[in-house]
Design an enzyme around this catalytic site. Structure first.
Site, PDB file in Angstrom:
ATOM      1  N   HIS A   1      33.371   9.153   7.433  1.00  8.25           N
ATOM      2  CA  HIS A   1      34.542  10.046   7.462  1.00  8.25           C
ATOM      3  C   HIS A   1      34.161  11.301   6.688  1.00  8.25           C
ATOM      4  O   HIS A   1      34.064  11.270   5.461  1.00  8.25           O
ATOM      5  CB  HIS A   1      35.733   9.317   6.821  1.00  8.25           C
ATOM      6  CG  HIS A   1      36.953  10.172   6.670  1.00  8.25           C
ATOM      7  ND1 HIS A   1      38.018   9.824   5.867  1.00  8.25           N
ATOM      8  CD2 HIS A   1      37.295  11.372   7.242  1.00  8.25           C
ATOM      9  CE1 HIS A   1      38.943  10.765   5.939  1.00  8.25           C
ATOM     10  NE2 HIS A   1      38.535  11.717   6.757  1.00  8.25           N
TER      11      HIS A   1
ATOM     12  N   ASP B   1      33.422   7.593   2.817  1.00  7.27           N
ATOM     13  CA  ASP B   1      34.131   8.867   2.643  1.00  7.27           C
ATOM     14  C   ASP B   1      33.195   9.927   2.075  1.00  7.27           C
ATOM     15  O   ASP B   1      32.851   9.891   0.899  1.00  7.27           O
ATOM     16  CB  ASP B   1      35.319   8.662   1.694  1.00  7.27           C
ATOM     17  CG  ASP B   1      36.436   7.872   2.355  1.00  7.27           C
ATOM     18  OD1 ASP B   1      36.915   8.319   3.419  1.00  7.27           O
ATOM     19  OD2 ASP B   1      36.814   6.818   1.822  1.00  7.27           O
TER      20      ASP B   1
ATOM     21  N   SER C   1      37.134   0.962   2.898  1.00 11.63           N
ATOM     22  CA  SER C   1      36.560   2.184   2.321  1.00 11.63           C
ATOM     23  C   SER C   1      35.886   1.815   0.999  1.00 11.63           C
ATOM     24  O   SER C   1      36.495   1.156   0.153  1.00 11.63           O
ATOM     25  CB  SER C   1      37.664   3.201   2.053  1.00 11.63           C
ATOM     26  OG  SER C   1      37.212   4.146   1.098  1.00 11.63           O
TER      27      SER C   1
ATOM     28  N   MET D   1      32.627  13.569   0.861  1.00 14.13           N
ATOM     29  CA  MET D   1      33.440  14.685   0.339  1.00 14.13           C
ATOM     30  C   MET D   1      32.532  15.718  -0.297  1.00 14.13           C
ATOM     31  O   MET D   1      31.611  15.365  -1.043  1.00 14.13           O
ATOM     32  CB  MET D   1      34.409  14.155  -0.715  1.00 14.13           C
ATOM     33  CG  MET D   1      35.307  13.046  -0.196  1.00 14.13           C
ATOM     34  SD  MET D   1      36.481  12.521  -1.465  1.00 14.13           S
ATOM     35  CE  MET D   1      37.378  11.244  -0.577  1.00 14.13           C
TER      36      MET D   1
ATOM     37  N   HIS E   1      33.690   1.983   5.887  1.00  8.91           N
ATOM     38  CA  HIS E   1      34.192   3.353   5.952  1.00  8.91           C
ATOM     39  C   HIS E   1      33.624   4.123   4.755  1.00  8.91           C
ATOM     40  O   HIS E   1      33.906   3.784   3.598  1.00  8.91           O
ATOM     41  CB  HIS E   1      35.720   3.324   5.908  1.00  8.91           C
ATOM     42  CG  HIS E   1      36.393   4.648   6.026  1.00  8.91           C
ATOM     43  ND1 HIS E   1      36.687   5.243   7.234  1.00  8.91           N
ATOM     44  CD2 HIS E   1      36.850   5.501   5.080  1.00  8.91           C
ATOM     45  CE1 HIS E   1      37.308   6.397   7.027  1.00  8.91           C
ATOM     46  NE2 HIS E   1      37.412   6.584   5.718  1.00  8.91           N
TER      47      HIS E   1
ATOM     48  N   MET F   1      34.806  14.594   5.054  1.00  9.46           N
ATOM     49  CA  MET F   1      35.779  15.549   4.505  1.00  9.46           C
ATOM     50  C   MET F   1      34.952  16.697   3.941  1.00  9.46           C
ATOM     51  O   MET F   1      34.789  16.845   2.733  1.00  9.46           O
ATOM     52  CB  MET F   1      36.642  14.854   3.445  1.00  9.46           C
ATOM     53  CG  MET F   1      37.679  13.926   4.083  1.00  9.46           C
ATOM     54  SD  MET F   1      38.274  12.668   2.953  1.00  9.46           S
ATOM     55  CE  MET F   1      36.963  11.466   3.133  1.00  9.46           C
TER      56      MET F   1
ATOM     57  N   MET G   1      45.403  10.875   8.993  1.00  8.80           N
ATOM     58  CA  MET G   1      45.424  10.614   7.546  1.00  8.80           C
ATOM     59  C   MET G   1      46.847  10.263   7.128  1.00  8.80           C
ATOM     60  O   MET G   1      47.795  10.977   7.467  1.00  8.80           O
ATOM     61  CB  MET G   1      44.959  11.844   6.757  1.00  8.80           C
ATOM     62  CG  MET G   1      43.478  12.170   6.850  1.00  8.80           C
ATOM     63  SD  MET G   1      42.364  10.849   6.320  1.00  8.80           S
ATOM     64  CE  MET G   1      42.873  10.569   4.623  1.00  8.80           C
TER      65      MET G   1
ATOM     66  N   ASP H   1      44.279   6.024   7.699  1.00  4.15           N
ATOM     67  CA  ASP H   1      43.475   6.017   6.479  1.00  4.15           C
ATOM     68  C   ASP H   1      44.307   6.547   5.320  1.00  4.15           C
ATOM     69  O   ASP H   1      44.743   7.701   5.341  1.00  4.15           O
ATOM     70  CB  ASP H   1      42.236   6.906   6.711  1.00  4.15           C
ATOM     71  CG  ASP H   1      41.302   6.939   5.524  1.00  4.15           C
ATOM     72  OD1 ASP H   1      41.481   6.160   4.567  1.00  4.15           O
ATOM     73  OD2 ASP H   1      40.362   7.771   5.555  1.00  4.15           O
TER      74      ASP H   1
HETATM   75  C1  DX5 Z   1      40.945   9.390   1.147  1.00  2.00           C
HETATM   76  C2  DX5 Z   1      39.931   8.569   1.909  1.00  2.00           C
HETATM   77  C3  DX5 Z   1      40.331   7.162   2.136  1.00  2.00           C
HETATM   78  C4  DX5 Z   1      40.605   6.368   0.896  1.00  2.00           C
HETATM   79  C5  DX5 Z   1      41.406   5.145   1.213  1.00  2.00           C
HETATM   80  O1  DX5 Z   1      40.565  10.716   1.181  1.00  2.00           O
HETATM   81  O2  DX5 Z   1      39.670   9.153   3.159  1.00  2.00           O
HETATM   82  O3  DX5 Z   1      39.382   6.513   2.968  1.00  2.00           O
HETATM   83  O4  DX5 Z   1      39.446   5.979   0.233  1.00  2.00           O
HETATM   84  O5  DX5 Z   1      41.720   4.486   0.034  1.00  2.00           O
HETATM   85  P1  DX5 Z   1      43.084   3.690  -0.144  1.00  2.00           P
HETATM   86  O6  DX5 Z   1      43.079   2.594   0.865  1.00  2.00           O
HETATM   87  O7  DX5 Z   1      43.007   3.198  -1.542  1.00  2.00           O
HETATM   88  O8  DX5 Z   1      44.207   4.656   0.070  1.00  2.00           O
HETATM   89 ZN    ZN Z   2      38.517   8.002   4.640  1.00  2.00          ZN
END
Ligand code: DX5
Ligand code: ZN
Length: 228
Positions: free
Chosen positions: A71, A40, A15, A42, A38, A73, A142, A180
């Site tokens: 991903h 993220d 990520s 948001m 990956h 969110m 998650m 994740d």
């Molecule tokens: C959290 C994200 C993850 C996160 C993972 O909302 O979806 O992908 O970045 O980071 P680590 O591996 O540091 O938990």
């Molecule tokens: Zn993620």
């Protein structure tokens, strides 16, 4: 079609949430031995944090030498998810909690030639999803509350992974399980043993001295503890 994962392998998806965005090109180079990036996404509604939109994802796709696993969110998956497929992501995962018509959305995304994932927050049960799980290439469980990197792995998610893997195998479906959040050398083996085969790791990889070495160490640990 690019297929960043299938059910018969173990995949490491770093990520970039906690990467240095001022140096995103070299941050991507550090993880070029991984299976996918990956990303993220948001929207500050589904989670209390704001990151990338489709045009930034498109730039990451152009710069990366490996496929992009988006991903999402975001609160309005039905309306906004297709833009990430159009931006060139190889895999698009939306959250079940954010989709009004998940089956329709999965089918619409498939038509855009992407692999499709469905994600569950820690408090969401997997059972209501089981009748439609065959619509997806991947189930994302998650293992932290979504929103931020660097949180501790939620051990309580292991039985959910195990139940999901058992149900998928029983139905003879080919669906990957992605974990994740808090995935590291300390936690990856338990995830693999429970039945996960796609592993997202953010801080474990970006905080390591050598990201490539961390990726191969995680891959070896996952392969050594495969549930199947
Ligand atoms: C959290 C994200 C993850 C996160 C993972 O909302 O979806 O992908 O970045 O980071 P680590 O591996 O540091 O938990
Ligand atoms: Zn993620």
């Amino acid at each position: 079609m690019i297929t960043p994962y299938s059910t018969d392998g173990h995949y490491i998806h770093p990520s970039i949430l906690n990467a240095d965005f001022m140096s995103i090109g070299s941050e991507l180079d550090k993880i070029s031995s991984a299976d996918s990036v990956h990303v993220d996404v948001m929207d500050n509604h589904f989670v209390p944090n704001l990151t990338f939109g489709p045009s930034m994802v498109e730039q990451i796709v152009r710069r990366s030498t490996i496929p992009i696993d988006a991903h999402l969110m975001i609160a309005d998956a039905d309306t906004e998810a297709p833009a990430y497929a159009e931006a060139g992501a190889a895999s698009v995962t939306f959250h079940l909690e954010a989709a009004r018509a998940p089956v329709k959305l999965a089918r619409d995304l498939r038509k855009k030639n992407v692999q499709v994932g469905v994600g569950l927050r820690p408090a969401s049960a997997v059972e209501p999803l089981l009748d439609i799980i065959g619509e997806f290439d991947m189930l994302l469980i998650m293992t932290v509350e979504p929103g931020f990197g660097g949180q501790s792995f939620l051990e309580t998610m292991l039985p959910k992974i195990r139940r999901a893997r058992a149900a998928i195998s029983e139905s003879n479906l080919e669906v990957s399980i992605q974990v994740d959040g808090g995935v590291s050398r300390e936690t990856i083996e338990r995830c693999a043993e429970a039945g996960a085969n796609v592993f997202v790791a953010g801080s474990a990889i970006y905080r390591a001295q050598d990201a490539a070495e961390e990726i191969s160490a995680l891959r070896e640990l996952a392969r050594g503890h495969a549930a199947h």
